[in-house]
Design an enzyme around this catalytic site. Structure first.
Site, PDB file in Angstrom:
ATOM      1  N   TRP A   1       0.908  -1.251  -0.229  1.00  0.00           N
ATOM      2  CA  TRP A   1       0.043   0.063   0.139  1.00  0.00           C
ATOM      3  C   TRP A   1       0.753   1.307  -0.165  1.00  0.00           C
ATOM      4  O   TRP A   1       1.897   1.146   0.675  1.00  0.00           O
ATOM      5  CB  TRP A   1      -0.922  -0.048   1.405  1.00  0.00           C
ATOM      6  N   ASN A   2       0.311   2.184  -0.829  1.00  0.00           N
ATOM      7  CA  ASN A   2       1.053   3.512  -0.981  1.00  0.00           C
ATOM      8  C   ASN A   2       1.411   4.134   0.294  1.00  0.00           C
ATOM      9  O   ASN A   2       2.686   4.287   0.616  1.00  0.00           O
ATOM     10  CB  ASN A   2       0.378   4.439  -1.763  1.00  0.00           C
TER      11      ASN A   2
ATOM     12  N   ASP B   1       1.218   3.519   3.426  1.00  0.00           N
ATOM     13  CA  ASP B   1       1.755   2.666   4.555  1.00  0.00           C
ATOM     14  C   ASP B   1       3.384   2.362   4.110  1.00  0.00           C
ATOM     15  O   ASP B   1       4.121   2.397   5.096  1.00  0.00           O
ATOM     16  CB  ASP B   1       1.081   1.256   4.202  1.00  0.00           C
TER      17      ASP B   1
ATOM     18  N   TYR C   1      -7.642 -10.646  -0.079  1.00  0.00           N
ATOM     19  CA  TYR C   1      -8.215  -9.159  -0.094  1.00  0.00           C
ATOM     20  C   TYR C   1      -9.254  -8.994  -1.043  1.00  0.00           C
ATOM     21  O   TYR C   1      -8.773  -9.604  -2.175  1.00  0.00           O
ATOM     22  CB  TYR C   1      -6.853  -8.369  -0.177  1.00  0.00           C
TER      23      TYR C   1
ATOM     24  N   GLN D   1      -3.219   7.201  -2.929  1.00  0.00           N
ATOM     25  CA  GLN D   1      -3.615   7.672  -1.618  1.00  0.00           C
ATOM     26  C   GLN D   1      -2.787   8.869  -1.079  1.00  0.00           C
ATOM     27  O   GLN D   1      -1.935   9.483  -1.812  1.00  0.00           O
ATOM     28  CB  GLN D   1      -2.738   6.279  -0.602  1.00  0.00           C
TER      29      GLN D   1
ATOM     30  N   ASP E   1     -10.987   5.769   5.023  1.00  0.00           N
ATOM     31  CA  ASP E   1     -11.905   5.241   4.163  1.00  0.00           C
ATOM     32  C   ASP E   1     -13.633   5.590   4.928  1.00  0.00           C
ATOM     33  O   ASP E   1     -14.272   6.000   3.975  1.00  0.00           O
ATOM     34  CB  ASP E   1     -11.809   3.733   4.180  1.00  0.00           C
TER      35      ASP E   1
ATOM     36  N   TYR F   1     -12.796   1.835  13.027  1.00  0.00           N
ATOM     37  CA  TYR F   1     -11.948   1.950  11.932  1.00  0.00           C
ATOM     38  C   TYR F   1     -11.727   3.489  11.969  1.00  0.00           C
ATOM     39  O   TYR F   1     -11.215   4.082  13.036  1.00  0.00           O
ATOM     40  CB  TYR F   1     -12.439   1.776  10.482  1.00  0.00           C
ATOM     41  N   TRP F   2     -11.916   4.472  11.035  1.00  0.00           N
ATOM     42  CA  TRP F   2     -11.655   5.816  10.826  1.00  0.00           C
ATOM     43  C   TRP F   2     -12.831   6.624  11.508  1.00  0.00           C
ATOM     44  O   TRP F   2     -12.793   7.780  11.122  1.00  0.00           O
ATOM     45  CB  TRP F   2     -11.433   6.315   9.624  1.00  0.00           C
TER      46      TRP F   2
ATOM     47  N   GLU G   1      -3.341  -2.227  14.303  1.00  0.00           N
ATOM     48  CA  GLU G   1      -3.641  -1.201  13.301  1.00  0.00           C
ATOM     49  C   GLU G   1      -4.116   0.096  14.140  1.00  0.00           C
ATOM     50  O   GLU G   1      -3.849   1.427  13.402  1.00  0.00           O
ATOM     51  CB  GLU G   1      -4.683  -1.878  12.414  1.00  0.00           C
TER      52      GLU G   1
HETATM   53  C1  DGY Z   1      -9.102  -1.386   2.608  1.00  0.00           C
HETATM   54  O1  DGY Z   1      -9.161  -2.122   1.870  1.00  0.00           O
HETATM   55  O2  DGY Z   1      -9.411  -1.320   3.708  1.00  0.00           O
HETATM   56  C2  DGY Z   1      -7.951  -0.226   2.396  1.00  0.00           C
HETATM   57  O3  DGY Z   1      -8.111   0.786   3.478  1.00  0.00           O
HETATM   58  C3  DGY Z   1      -8.190   0.394   1.059  1.00  0.00           C
HETATM   59  O4  DGY Z   1      -6.959   1.117   0.710  1.00  0.00           O
END
Ligand code: DGY
Length: 415
Positions: free
Chosen positions: A31-32, A34, A79, A99, A160, A342-343, A386
């Site tokens: 991931w960018n 990250d 994924y 990102q 997200d 999460y966010w 995380e």
């Molecule tokens: C995800 O899939 O949860 C990521 O945040 C996407 O970049």
């Protein structure tokens, strides 16, 4: 006290041979943003490996300068959405959105933490790719030269499912051609992840961009979601400043002038996001400020000197009175604040690192130390999670997370 060897061990364990996955299984690719943080973490003990992280990410850069959000170096079924949903035929395969652009900041930090001819040569080799990426941001995402770049997908903001995107996402249809086969909720408690309806909209947007042939102008015109994200714009402004510093040694005088021209546009434009006593993202379809205060609103401090540093510090102190641990990703007083999801509320180590850096740069050393101290204490007590519940400190989401380990190494080195 952070166990540095344990933090290094997380990065080593997540190394897949020149690139690092954010964590095993939940995020099995590169991931960018990250990787930008991971490179800075590696630079604290293995500079060649730090450069390799940046170089492997840049192998995914498109000819037009886009650095994709994901580089699919090796196949994995763990994924969704994988490369077939994106449908982009490149080698290596990649997603087609981006990102937050931390990379130039990371490259400068890697260079400064490991000066020497090896680093100089590797920096010189990647310079054209960094330069092209910043040109891509201006051309593809701010074609009218407003000084603010547009993000087209919540995944591009890195945050997200932030409540800041709720109203803008409501306009995005929930229909998809692809069956949604989420893998994330098999790895992590669904209560800590985005909801099913969020994923329908996330995938609808991906399909909309595929229909536009991944052409930047077509995507901008077709997207039902367009926001000027305060986080992305602040991080980009900081990255432009780091790129300008690098340009004095690795670029030409004309390139430096070009970068300074962009900075001169971006810095005042970022200030237009100051609304009602905070920095707020803007919905570029309605034209209105998005009235949700999130941790991204502190990131203009990371971009440089802010005329609103005192008000931001006061707001952060007020948040500290509502939760035990800084910095919650959403204002704890907001009705959509969710401490575990999460966010929508949790604390993220990378955001804390940027906010602390920005606080220090704006003269708020004590508050910077509080944010850094909270980050280290959370990691020490609950592991390289995380993200963390700002009310209890519980570590949630994926475990043994690369960017959390990287931030532990960066912060531990400074105290
Ligand atoms: C995800 O899939 O949860 C990521 O945040 C996407 O970049």
């Amino acid at each position: 006290m952070i166990d540095r060897l344990a933090a290094q061990g997380v990065l080593r364990a997540n190394d897949r041979g020149g690139y690092t996955v954010p964590t095993d299984r939940l995020y099995p690719f590169q991931w960018n943003w990250d990787s930008a943080f991971v490179a800075m973490g590696f630079a604290t003990f293995d500079a060649p490996r730090a450069w390799a992280e940046i170089e492997s990410l840049l192998r995914g850069e498109w000819d037009d300068g886009l650095i994709p959000q994901i580089v699919f170096h090796a196949p994995s079924d763990d994924y969704f959405p994988g490369p077939d949903v994106w449908g982009i035929e490149r080698d290596p395969r990649t997603s087609g959105i981006t990102q937050p652009p931390v990379l130039a900041t990371a490259a400068r930090k890697v260079l400064e933490s490991a000066p020497g001819s090896g680093s100089e040569a590797r920096m010189a080799a990647i310079w054209p790719k960094l330069r092209d990426n910043h040109r891509w941001w201006a051309r593809a995402r701010d074609p009218q030269g407003t000084g603010l770049v547009t993000t087209l997908h919540p995944w591009e903001t890195g945050m997200d499912n932030s409540p800041a995107w709720d109203a803008a996402l409501d306009r995005v249809p929930t229909t998809t051609r692809n069956a949604i086969r989420r893998r994330d909720t098999g790895h992590v408690d669904p209560a800590f992840r985005p909801r099913a309806i969020d994923y329908q909209r996330f995938i609808h947007l991906v399909e909309c961009f595929a229909d536009a042939g991944w052409d930047p102008a077509g995507m901008l015109a077709a997207s039902p979601l367009r926001v000027a994200d305060v986080g992305t714009n602040a991080i980009l402004l900081r990255a432009e400043r780091d790129l300008a510093a690098l340009a004095t040694r690795f670029g030409t005088p004309a390139e430096r002038t070009e970068i300074e021209g962009r900075i001169a546009r971006m810095a005042p434009a970022l200030e237009t996001l100051w609304q009602d006593g905070f920095y707020l993202s803007r919905d570029l379809i309605s034209g209105a400020a998005i009235p949700v205060r999130t941790s991204a609103g502190f990131l203009p401090l990371f971009a440089g000197e802010s005329p609103h540093e005192a008000a931001l510090a006061a707001t952060l102190q007020a948040w500290a009175g509502m939760v035990r641990w800084l910095v919650p990703s959403t204002d704890p007083a907001h009705p959509q604040f969710e401490p575990l999801r999460y966010w929508r509320g949790p604390v993220w180590a990378v955001v804390n690192w940027m906010i602390a850096d920005g606080l220090r740069g704006n003269g708020h050393d004590a508050l910077a130390r509080r944010v850094e101290g909270d980050t280290l204490t959370l990691i020490d007590a609950h592991g390289f999670s995380e993200y963390f519940d700002p009310t209890t400190g519980q570590g949630i989401g994926g475990a043994t997370f690369s960017w959390t380990a990287a931030i532990a190494l960066l912060l531990e080195g400074t105290r």
